[in-house]
Design an enzyme around this catalytic site. Sequence first.
Site, PDB file in Angstrom:
ATOM      1  N   THR A  95       0.869  -1.175   0.000  1.00  0.00           N
ATOM      2  CA  THR A  95       0.000   0.000   0.000  1.00  0.00           C
ATOM      3  C   THR A  95       0.902   1.219   0.000  1.00  0.00           C
ATOM      4  O   THR A  95       1.685   1.419   0.933  1.00  0.00           O
ATOM      5  CB  THR A  95      -0.906   0.027   1.249  1.00  0.00           C
ATOM      6  OG1 THR A  95      -1.662  -1.181   1.283  1.00  0.00           O
ATOM      7  CG2 THR A  95      -1.852   1.208   1.210  1.00  0.00           C
ATOM      8  N   LYS A 170      -7.632   1.469  -2.774  1.00  0.00           N
ATOM      9  CA  LYS A 170      -7.244   1.024  -1.422  1.00  0.00           C
ATOM     10  C   LYS A 170      -7.421   2.166  -0.417  1.00  0.00           C
ATOM     11  O   LYS A 170      -7.861   1.956   0.723  1.00  0.00           O
ATOM     12  CB  LYS A 170      -5.799   0.537  -1.452  1.00  0.00           C
ATOM     13  CG  LYS A 170      -5.198   0.244  -0.095  1.00  0.00           C
ATOM     14  CD  LYS A 170      -5.707  -1.041   0.543  1.00  0.00           C
ATOM     15  CE  LYS A 170      -5.131  -1.214   1.940  1.00  0.00           C
ATOM     16  NZ  LYS A 170      -5.429  -2.474   2.552  1.00  0.00           N
ATOM     17  N   LYS A 238       0.578   4.781   8.512  1.00  0.00           N
ATOM     18  CA  LYS A 238       1.135   5.101   7.185  1.00  0.00           C
ATOM     19  C   LYS A 238       0.007   5.263   6.169  1.00  0.00           C
ATOM     20  O   LYS A 238      -0.039   6.225   5.402  1.00  0.00           O
ATOM     21  CB  LYS A 238       2.087   3.969   6.770  1.00  0.00           C
ATOM     22  CG  LYS A 238       2.715   4.074   5.417  1.00  0.00           C
ATOM     23  CD  LYS A 238       2.192   3.117   4.352  1.00  0.00           C
ATOM     24  CE  LYS A 238       1.949   1.703   4.736  1.00  0.00           C
ATOM     25  NZ  LYS A 238       1.524   0.798   3.698  1.00  0.00           N
TER      26      LYS A 238
END
Length: 300
Positions: A95, A170, A238
Amino acid sequence: MRIACLGLGRMGWHMAGHVAAADEAHEVVVFDVVEGLGDRWAREHRGAFADTVAAAVDGSAFVVTSLPSDRELAEVSQEALPVLGRGAIWIDHSTTSAAIARELGERTAAQGGHFLDGPVSGGVDGARQGTLSVMVGGDEDAFARAEPLMGTYAGRVRHMGPSGAGQLTKMTNQICVVGLCQALAEGLDFASRAGLDVEKVVEAMLQGSSTSWQMENRADRMLAGEYDFGFSTSLMRKDVGLVLDQASTMGVSLPVTALVGQFLADVDAMGGAAWDWCSLMERQRQFAPRDVPTAPSEHS
Ligand code: NAD
């Protein structure tokens, strides 16, 4: 067909395992920057390990990466791109930002290869069971060629658009999930402080309008205070950072995502950086009074 799998962490370990187990024609070569991890993987699976990124990637038709963030992906690209063959397809399941996906899409295409950004959802259990959902950006023909390979570790693989579209999908997933987990922590804490049988409450709610993947898969661990598994608080922080950066370039307001990002920072400060991020529950427990009433009164 030679396939390089780079990054043997909580997710990548299982994904590489599925690729190796799916077809004897898959000649899997793994690499991880942690010394001894590739060797350990190769002793437990059908495949070999390499000592460098370049040695794994050289001669591979597919490269599959599962790395923490933009920084490690950029590092790996320094070694991988010079040896990536013409026509080779690099599928990245990390990701990351959409920006690095687009950049690697362009750089890979410039030398006759393809880069697909394919972040995943479904957690470590999904990786172990081979039921992940993969959201892919990049060239459609390359996607069609890579789809069967991704199918070895995924239950759903979808092409979302050009380079970066997988990462943007995502991010949408993360926006939709962060508030859910915090709400679940609040609900479980409330039920517990109200003196209810919380497991029974969860069982009732699973059939109702507040049900969620988080409730189904995380409520028991949150109640038990067990967080030594899964998707770490630091990785979720993150992801929230990626989402907020992207949203700010688009002028989109994401107040709940930003707030839960702060709560995750609290969990980190509590020593929970490596805990699964459902440890938001632990923060909820710590930031409220501890005297829990007994069973609810019949008259209340
Ligand atoms: P992890 O930290 O467990 O694994 C990452 C692996 O990459 C580690 O083994 C690390 O040593 C290796 N690595 C780091 N730098 C490297 C380099 N230069 N070369 C080769 N290997 C290198 O992380 P994870 O939980 O497996 O997650 C991987 C990615 O998947 C992340 O981007 C994460 O956000 C995403 N993701 C994770 C989950 C989850 O539940 N864990 C779910 C969905 C998405």
